[in-house]
Motif scaffolding. Structure first.
Motif, PDB file in Angstrom:
ATOM      1  N   ILE A  16       0.870  -1.186   0.000  1.00 41.41           N
ATOM      2  CA  ILE A  16       0.000   0.000   0.000  1.00 41.41           C
ATOM      3  C   ILE A  16       0.898   1.224   0.000  1.00 41.41           C
ATOM      4  O   ILE A  16       1.757   1.364   0.871  1.00 41.41           O
ATOM      5  N   TYR A  17       0.738   2.075  -1.006  1.00 40.83           N
ATOM      6  CA  TYR A  17       1.508   3.322  -1.043  1.00 40.83           C
ATOM      7  C   TYR A  17       0.733   4.401  -0.292  1.00 40.83           C
ATOM      8  O   TYR A  17      -0.496   4.421  -0.301  1.00 40.83           O
ATOM      9  N   ASN A  18       1.465   5.289   0.366  1.00 42.36           N
ATOM     10  CA  ASN A  18       0.886   6.431   1.093  1.00 42.36           C
ATOM     11  C   ASN A  18      -0.229   5.994   2.047  1.00 42.36           C
ATOM     12  O   ASN A  18      -1.322   6.577   2.066  1.00 42.36           O
ATOM     13  N   GLN A  24      -3.675   7.344  -0.710  1.00 46.67           N
ATOM     14  CA  GLN A  24      -3.375   5.914  -0.541  1.00 46.67           C
ATOM     15  C   GLN A  24      -3.722   5.092  -1.794  1.00 46.67           C
ATOM     16  O   GLN A  24      -4.774   5.278  -2.393  1.00 46.67           O
ATOM     17  N   VAL A  25      -2.778   4.197  -2.168  1.00 52.78           N
ATOM     18  CA  VAL A  25      -3.017   3.278  -3.298  1.00 52.78           C
ATOM     19  C   VAL A  25      -2.724   1.852  -2.844  1.00 52.78           C
ATOM     20  O   VAL A  25      -1.642   1.579  -2.322  1.00 52.78           O
ATOM     21  N   ARG A  26      -3.681   0.990  -3.045  1.00 48.41           N
ATOM     22  CA  ARG A  26      -3.411  -0.434  -2.774  1.00 48.41           C
ATOM     23  C   ARG A  26      -2.841  -1.030  -4.051  1.00 48.41           C
ATOM     24  O   ARG A  26      -3.577  -1.494  -4.917  1.00 48.41           O
ATOM     25  N   ALA A  27      -1.501  -1.022  -4.164  1.00 44.98           N
ATOM     26  CA  ALA A  27      -0.856  -1.459  -5.410  1.00 44.98           C
ATOM     27  C   ALA A  27      -0.908  -2.970  -5.560  1.00 44.98           C
ATOM     28  O   ALA A  27      -1.049  -3.481  -6.674  1.00 44.98           O
ATOM     29  N   LEU A  28      -0.785  -3.709  -4.452  1.00 45.11           N
ATOM     30  CA  LEU A  28      -0.923  -5.166  -4.500  1.00 45.11           C
ATOM     31  C   LEU A  28      -1.788  -5.610  -3.335  1.00 45.11           C
ATOM     32  O   LEU A  28      -1.645  -5.128  -2.200  1.00 45.11           O
ATOM     33  N   GLY A  45      -0.778  -7.452 -17.490  1.00 51.06           N
ATOM     34  CA  GLY A  45      -1.935  -6.679 -17.033  1.00 51.06           C
ATOM     35  C   GLY A  45      -1.823  -5.245 -17.505  1.00 51.06           C
ATOM     36  O   GLY A  45      -0.764  -4.818 -17.965  1.00 51.06           O
ATOM     37  N   PRO A  46      -2.920  -4.484 -17.397  1.00 52.94           N
ATOM     38  CA  PRO A  46      -2.910  -3.100 -17.906  1.00 52.94           C
ATOM     39  C   PRO A  46      -2.015  -2.187 -17.072  1.00 52.94           C
ATOM     40  O   PRO A  46      -1.634  -2.531 -15.953  1.00 52.94           O
ATOM     41  N   SER A  47      -1.725  -1.051 -17.647  1.00 50.97           N
ATOM     42  CA  SER A  47      -0.881  -0.072 -16.974  1.00 50.97           C
ATOM     43  C   SER A  47      -1.479   0.302 -15.615  1.00 50.97           C
ATOM     44  O   SER A  47      -2.686   0.475 -15.492  1.00 50.97           O
ATOM     45  N   GLY A  48      -0.627   0.357 -14.596  1.00 51.58           N
ATOM     46  CA  GLY A  48      -1.072   0.774 -13.267  1.00 51.58           C
ATOM     47  C   GLY A  48      -1.656  -0.344 -12.414  1.00 51.58           C
ATOM     48  O   GLY A  48      -2.104  -0.110 -11.294  1.00 51.58           O
ATOM     49  N   CYS A  49      -1.636  -1.595 -12.919  1.00 50.87           N
ATOM     50  CA  CYS A  49      -2.283  -2.685 -12.179  1.00 50.87           C
ATOM     51  C   CYS A  49      -1.410  -3.243 -11.060  1.00 50.87           C
ATOM     52  O   CYS A  49      -1.885  -4.018 -10.233  1.00 50.87           O
ATOM     53  N   GLY A  50      -0.122  -2.870 -11.053  1.00 44.59           N
ATOM     54  CA  GLY A  50       0.746  -3.331  -9.968  1.00 44.59           C
ATOM     55  C   GLY A  50       1.883  -4.247 -10.399  1.00 44.59           C
ATOM     56  O   GLY A  50       2.576  -4.826  -9.561  1.00 44.59           O
ATOM     57  N   LYS A  51       2.119  -4.357 -11.701  1.00 41.91           N
ATOM     58  CA  LYS A  51       3.158  -5.257 -12.220  1.00 41.91           C
ATOM     59  C   LYS A  51       4.541  -4.881 -11.699  1.00 41.91           C
ATOM     60  O   LYS A  51       5.289  -5.727 -11.206  1.00 41.91           O
ATOM     61  N   SER A  52       4.884  -3.588 -11.853  1.00 40.92           N
ATOM     62  CA  SER A  52       6.219  -3.154 -11.422  1.00 40.92           C
ATOM     63  C   SER A  52       6.371  -3.310  -9.920  1.00 40.92           C
ATOM     64  O   SER A  52       7.439  -3.678  -9.431  1.00 40.92           O
ATOM     65  N   THR A  53       5.296  -3.050  -9.200  1.00 39.17           N
ATOM     66  CA  THR A  53       5.355  -3.195  -7.738  1.00 39.17           C
ATOM     67  C   THR A  53       5.666  -4.642  -7.373  1.00 39.17           C
ATOM     68  O   THR A  53       6.483  -4.910  -6.483  1.00 39.17           O
ATOM     69  N   LEU A  54       5.052  -5.573  -8.090  1.00 34.58           N
ATOM     70  CA  LEU A  54       5.316  -6.987  -7.833  1.00 34.58           C
ATOM     71  C   LEU A  54       6.774  -7.328  -8.128  1.00 34.58           C
ATOM     72  O   LEU A  54       7.456  -7.981  -7.330  1.00 34.58           O
TER      73      LEU A  54
END
Ligand code: ADP
Ligand code: MG
Length: 443
Positions: A16-18, A24-28, A45-54
């Motif tokens: 969770i960011y911020n 706040q963003v629940r990235a994963l 998955g689409p842009s912003g779905c959390g791929k990079s975070t994973l």
């Protein structure tokens, strides 16, 4: 390691960011995943779905809000800072969309960088780095700076850098995101080779469904959640040369110069951009077929051999004529004298004309070619017509007109701003201009 053991195991991962802020963003969200060694995993998955975070969570670059990331049996977030640094250095190699190369360092230095803090011997490091460049077909780029190489080459460099410390796992975050199709193909071919030959585990992030065909396992993500994990039935281990266990074959990433592009439009056989050696016989063949005379195959070969020597090896005009005129028994091409004279005169006319083309001065070059053509063909020399011809040639040299468009200008009536030549003459002039441009190339 037994085959079934997971190389990576992710348990109830939340990022969770911020947290607690309005931003706040629940990235994963509650991500559970298991990957086996030597797999090629695609996170899709689409842009912003959390791929990079994973991916960053697996790389140890992102600390989970909750949950665990186990790699090779260890929970990477329980490692102390030295162990974690070592993990990032030796277990995972990262490749990014934007390459992350250091512009003030040369290609070879960029690749060696991951071992700088590792105390390895500089010479042996360079040797390893060079072996990667060699393997990826860019050995000649070692001493250049990143700003002087293409995107495809940069990505090869960044893959080489990721491999320096022999990581078991390659993490690639949209590595083709900034590349054209040929370079994308090459990056995929390299990753495939690293997976199949070097047995690296590859986790690659993409939002492009065209890449999915490479995967053993596809993790579909949306809004921070794993929608499903698709396990692809294992394919036969086939290299991209179609052979079992075959070596990778990379597409050539040769910059095609402007004057060659222009030729490739007209001469359909001329498709290979690697023309250094190919173009000489091609020039000879084209010129020859244009000036076709009744000869035996042997004479054709002998004549072409002489032409090659004339084009490339500085054979003088006189020697060229003599080689054609000389009998075959005496080592010549066995032409009759008048035929040889006419032929040599024509070749030289084109050759001389070609030497006068200067792409940096297309107007001047076009004027010279106008003079060449009005001597050869019955073109009425009004200012209006000469201007049309000159404009046409100039635009053809700048590749603003195709060969066919140029021919059309010669062909169509002057009422339609053409030259009004008959079709045969228009064809001949268009063909001769292309021939001249061909001879000019690299001559
Ligand atoms: P993807 O790689 O699939 O495009 P990311 O993992 O980069 O997605 O991002 C997932 C979500 O988290 C997005 O909504 C993004 O805006 C947000 N995000 C990513 N990184 C941060 C950050 N450092 N701070 C705040 N929000 C972030
Ligand atoms: Mg991303």
């Amino acid at each position: 390691m037994p085959k079934t053991k997971n190389i990576i195991e992710i348990k109830d991962l939340n990022v969770i960011y911020n947290k607690g802020k309005s931003s706040q963003v629940r990235a994963l969200e509650n991500v559970n995943l298991k990957f086996q060694p030597k797999e090629w995993i695609i996170v899709f998955g689409p842009s912003g779905c959390g791929k990079s975070t994973l991916l960053n969570s697996i790389a140890g670059l992102e600390t989970p809000t909750s949950g665990e990331v186990h790699v090779l049996g260890a929970d990477i977030n329980k490692l102390d800072s030295n162990q974690k640094a070592e993990y990032r250095r030796n277990t995972v190699g990262m490749v990014f969309q934007s390459f992350h190369l250091i512009n003030s360092l040369k290609v070879l230095e960029n690749i060696c960088l991951p071992q700088v803090f590792f105390g390895a011997n500089l010479q042996s490091r360079k040797k390893i780095a060079k072996s990667f460049l060699d393997r990826f077909g860019i050995a000649d780029q070692a001493k250049k700076y990143p700003s002087d190489i293409s995107g495809g080459q940069k990505q090869k460099v960044s893959i080489a850098r990721a491999l320096m410390n022999k990581p078991e796992i390659i993490l690639a975050d949209e590595p083709m995101g900034n590349l054209d199709s040929k370079s994308t193909y090459n990056v995929m071919a390299i990753l495939k080779d690293l997976n199949k030959v070097d047995k690296k585990t590859i986790i690659m992030v993409t939002h492009d469904h065209h890449h999915l065909k490479y995967a053993d396992r596809i993790v579909h993500i949306k809004d921070g959640k794993v929608l499903r994990v698709e396990v692809i039935k294992k394919r036969r281990d086939v290299g991209n040369d179609g052979k079992r266990g075959g070596r990778m074959i990379l597409a050539k990433e040769v910059e095609v110069p402007m004057d060659l592009k222009l030729l490739m439009n007209s001469f359909r056989d001329l498709t290979n951009p690697n023309v250094g050696q190919l173009l000489a016989p091609f020039k000879v063949k084209q010129t020859f077929s244009y000036l076709m005379l009744p000869l035996t195959n042997h004479q054709v070969e002998l004549t072409q051999k002489s032409m090659r020597r004339f084009f490339l090896e500085g054979l003088s005009k006189k020697q060229f004529f003599e080689e054609l005129n000389q009998s075959v028994e005496k080592g010549g091409a066995g032409w009759d004298k008048r035929g040889a004279e006419k032929f040599v005169k024509e070749v030289i006319a084109f050759y001389d004309q070609a030497q006068k083309i200067d792409y940096s001065e297309s107007l001047k070059s076009a004027r010279r070619l106008v003079n060449f053509f009005i001597e050869r063909y019955p073109i009425r020399k009004t200012e209006y017509r000469l201007n049309i011809l000159r404009n046409g040639i100039e635009n053809r040299l700048k590749n603003e007109l195709s060969r066919d468009e140029f021919q059309e200008i010669l062909d169509k009536p002057s009422s339609k701003e053409g030259l009004g030549l008959n079709k045969k003459t228009a064809q001949k002039i268009a063909r001769e201009l292309e021939l001249t441009i061909l001879i000019r190339y690299s001559s």
